[in-house]
Design an enzyme around this catalytic site. Structure first.
Site, PDB file in Angstrom:
ATOM      1  N   ASN A   1       9.785  -4.239  -9.101  1.00  0.00           N
ATOM      2  CA  ASN A   1      10.040  -2.908  -8.535  1.00  0.00           C
ATOM      3  C   ASN A   1       9.810  -3.031  -7.028  1.00  0.00           C
ATOM      4  O   ASN A   1       8.667  -3.091  -6.580  1.00  0.00           O
ATOM      5  CB  ASN A   1       9.070  -1.888  -9.161  1.00  0.00           C
ATOM      6  CG  ASN A   1       9.202  -0.516  -8.543  1.00  0.00           C
ATOM      7  OD1 ASN A   1      10.123  -0.264  -7.752  1.00  0.00           O
ATOM      8  ND2 ASN A   1       8.295   0.379  -8.887  1.00  0.00           N
TER       9      ASN A   1
ATOM     10  N   LYS B   1      10.363  -0.894  -4.845  1.00  0.00           N
ATOM     11  CA  LYS B   1      10.002   0.415  -4.262  1.00  0.00           C
ATOM     12  C   LYS B   1      10.807   0.649  -2.985  1.00  0.00           C
ATOM     13  O   LYS B   1      11.946   0.202  -2.897  1.00  0.00           O
ATOM     14  CB  LYS B   1       8.489   0.491  -4.023  1.00  0.00           C
ATOM     15  CG  LYS B   1       7.689   0.125  -5.271  1.00  0.00           C
ATOM     16  CD  LYS B   1       6.238   0.465  -5.165  1.00  0.00           C
ATOM     17  CE  LYS B   1       5.517  -0.045  -6.399  1.00  0.00           C
ATOM     18  NZ  LYS B   1       4.140   0.357  -6.458  1.00  0.00           N
TER      19      LYS B   1
ATOM     20  N   HIS C   1       7.755   6.464 -13.306  1.00  0.00           N
ATOM     21  CA  HIS C   1       6.758   5.696 -12.542  1.00  0.00           C
ATOM     22  C   HIS C   1       5.706   6.665 -12.008  1.00  0.00           C
ATOM     23  O   HIS C   1       6.027   7.780 -11.619  1.00  0.00           O
ATOM     24  CB  HIS C   1       7.445   4.945 -11.388  1.00  0.00           C
ATOM     25  CG  HIS C   1       6.535   3.939 -10.748  1.00  0.00           C
ATOM     26  ND1 HIS C   1       5.574   4.301  -9.841  1.00  0.00           N
ATOM     27  CD2 HIS C   1       6.422   2.603 -10.915  1.00  0.00           C
ATOM     28  CE1 HIS C   1       4.908   3.213  -9.472  1.00  0.00           C
ATOM     29  NE2 HIS C   1       5.403   2.173 -10.109  1.00  0.00           N
TER      30      HIS C   1
ATOM     31  N   GLU D   1       4.241   6.871  -9.283  1.00  0.00           N
ATOM     32  CA  GLU D   1       4.474   7.388  -7.922  1.00  0.00           C
ATOM     33  C   GLU D   1       5.445   8.561  -7.955  1.00  0.00           C
ATOM     34  O   GLU D   1       5.334   9.505  -7.173  1.00  0.00           O
ATOM     35  CB  GLU D   1       4.986   6.252  -7.022  1.00  0.00           C
ATOM     36  CG  GLU D   1       3.857   5.283  -6.706  1.00  0.00           C
ATOM     37  CD  GLU D   1       4.301   3.878  -6.376  1.00  0.00           C
ATOM     38  OE1 GLU D   1       5.490   3.633  -6.137  1.00  0.00           O
ATOM     39  OE2 GLU D   1       3.418   2.989  -6.376  1.00  0.00           O
TER      40      GLU D   1
ATOM     41  N   GLU E   1       1.262   1.168 -17.141  1.00  0.00           N
ATOM     42  CA  GLU E   1       0.778   0.920 -15.783  1.00  0.00           C
ATOM     43  C   GLU E   1      -0.407   1.836 -15.494  1.00  0.00           C
ATOM     44  O   GLU E   1      -0.218   3.018 -15.160  1.00  0.00           O
ATOM     45  CB  GLU E   1       1.889   1.205 -14.777  1.00  0.00           C
ATOM     46  CG  GLU E   1       3.131   0.381 -14.988  1.00  0.00           C
ATOM     47  CD  GLU E   1       3.908   0.237 -13.692  1.00  0.00           C
ATOM     48  OE1 GLU E   1       4.016  -0.886 -13.203  1.00  0.00           O
ATOM     49  OE2 GLU E   1       4.364   1.255 -13.155  1.00  0.00           O
TER      50      GLU E   1
ATOM     51  N   GLY F   1      -0.995  -1.305  -7.003  1.00  0.00           N
ATOM     52  CA  GLY F   1      -1.098  -1.519  -5.564  1.00  0.00           C
ATOM     53  C   GLY F   1      -2.520  -1.533  -5.048  1.00  0.00           C
ATOM     54  O   GLY F   1      -2.751  -1.460  -3.840  1.00  0.00           O
TER      55      GLY F   1
ATOM     56  N   SER G   1      -0.973  -4.604 -10.151  1.00  0.00           N
ATOM     57  CA  SER G   1      -1.550  -5.750  -9.427  1.00  0.00           C
ATOM     58  C   SER G   1      -1.428  -7.054 -10.215  1.00  0.00           C
ATOM     59  O   SER G   1      -2.342  -7.879 -10.209  1.00  0.00           O
ATOM     60  CB  SER G   1      -3.006  -5.466  -9.041  1.00  0.00           C
ATOM     61  OG  SER G   1      -3.068  -4.326  -8.196  1.00  0.00           O
TER      62      SER G   1
HETATM   63  C1  PEP Z   1       4.240  -0.808  -9.822  1.00  0.00           C
HETATM   64  O1  PEP Z   1       4.236   0.027  -8.941  1.00  0.00           O
HETATM   65  O2  PEP Z   1       5.043  -0.698 -10.776  1.00  0.00           O
HETATM   66  C2  PEP Z   1       3.293  -1.909  -9.727  1.00  0.00           C
HETATM   67  C3  PEP Z   1       2.955  -2.520 -10.822  1.00  0.00           C
HETATM   68  O3  PEP Z   1       2.819  -2.198  -8.491  1.00  0.00           O
HETATM   69  P1  PEP Z   1       1.818  -3.386  -8.086  1.00  0.00           P
HETATM   70  O4  PEP Z   1       2.270  -4.614  -8.837  1.00  0.00           O
HETATM   71  O5  PEP Z   1       1.986  -3.542  -6.604  1.00  0.00           O
HETATM   72  O6  PEP Z   1       0.467  -2.958  -8.478  1.00  0.00           O
END
Ligand code: PEP
Length: 250
Positions: A9, A11, A96, A98, A168, A174, A213
């Site tokens: 992703n 983003k 997601h 976000e 997630e 992040g 992460s």
């Molecule tokens: C995400 O936003 O889907 C995600 C997993 O981000 P990150 O790997 O940066 O934590």
């Protein structure tokens, strides 16, 4: 055996030119991972046309990161599922955290979006996960159950077969904090159980990805768990070596 999937992703990162470089680098290194591992790249809308040819030639699927909750019409600034499908997009990331947090995405709009994704012959990567305070209050099972029941339970059996779920935990996205492999397995197993309550044995085949992460250094341990079928990768998807490094963890 279930599908093994590593989905990136990006983003709101990279210019289209940088995106082309990135997908070329992923394509060049892809052979280091097992052929059976499916790679999906969730790119910004503006990059779809520039990267799709390279992606297709190299067996990388393209995902969009969102789509409109309406089919077409006077919805300035929106991008429809039909537009995405017409560009060869195969997957749409929906729900997601976000988008839930910053853009007020609710189960109501997600129900409308997921229907349009299926109507246009694409498949959703449906994201669920709890916030830190919910995990601390041990409400993570209830939160994930509700997010599934409110949207996924409305799918038909045929639609469900194409679904990819991404667990997630919001506290791990992040932040550099990763769920332990045991925490991931515990909730992935629970998610599969909830899916089975509605869809029975078909839930055994549903890919459930871990996101938060995930890096080459922790992917192997997380992916070794029975109910973890891959990852949805944010930050590490912006570096080809890391993204492919995660795919190599299988
Ligand atoms: C995400 O936003 O889907 C995600 C997993 O981000 P990150 O790997 O940066 O934590």
């Amino acid at each position: 055996m279930r599908r093994q999937i590593v989905a990136g992703n990006w983003k709101m990162n990279t210019t289209p030119a940088q995106g082309v470089e990135l997908i070329k680098n992923v394509a060049a290194q892809k052979k280091q991972a097992k052929e059976s591992v499916e790679l999906i790249t969730g790119v910004p809308y503006t990059h779809i046309c520039c990267v799709s040819e390279i992606a297709k030639e190299n067996g990388i699927a393209i995902a969009a990161q969102n789509c409109a909750d309406k089919a077409s019409g006077a919805f300035t600034g929106e991008i429809s599922a039909e537009m995405l499908a017409s560009l060869g997009v195969q997957y749409v990331i929906l729900g997601h955290s976000e988008r839930r947090e910053y853009y007020g995405e609710t189960s109501k709009t997600l129900n409308d979006k997921i229907k349009l994704v299926y109507d246009n012959n694409m498949a959703p990567i449906f994201c669920i996960g709890e916030k830190l305070e919910e995990r601390e209050a041990e409400k993570h099972f209830d939160v994930c159950r509700a997010q599934i029941e409110e949207v996924v339970f409305n799918l038909t059996a045929a639609q469900f077969e194409k679904l990819i779920v991404a667990y997630e935990p919001v506290w791990a996205i992040g932040t550099g904090k990763t769920a332990s492999a045991e925490q991931a397995e515990e909730i992935h197993e629970f998610i599969r159980k909830v899916l089975a309550e509605k869809f029975g044995a078909a839930a055994e085949k549903t890919p459930i990805l871990y996101g938060g992460s995930c890096k080459p250094s922790n992917a192997e341990e997380i992916f070794s768990k029975a109910n973890v079928d891959g990852g949805l990768i944010g930050g590490a998807a912006l570096v080809a070596e890391d993204f492919v490094g995660i795919a190599k963890a299988f």
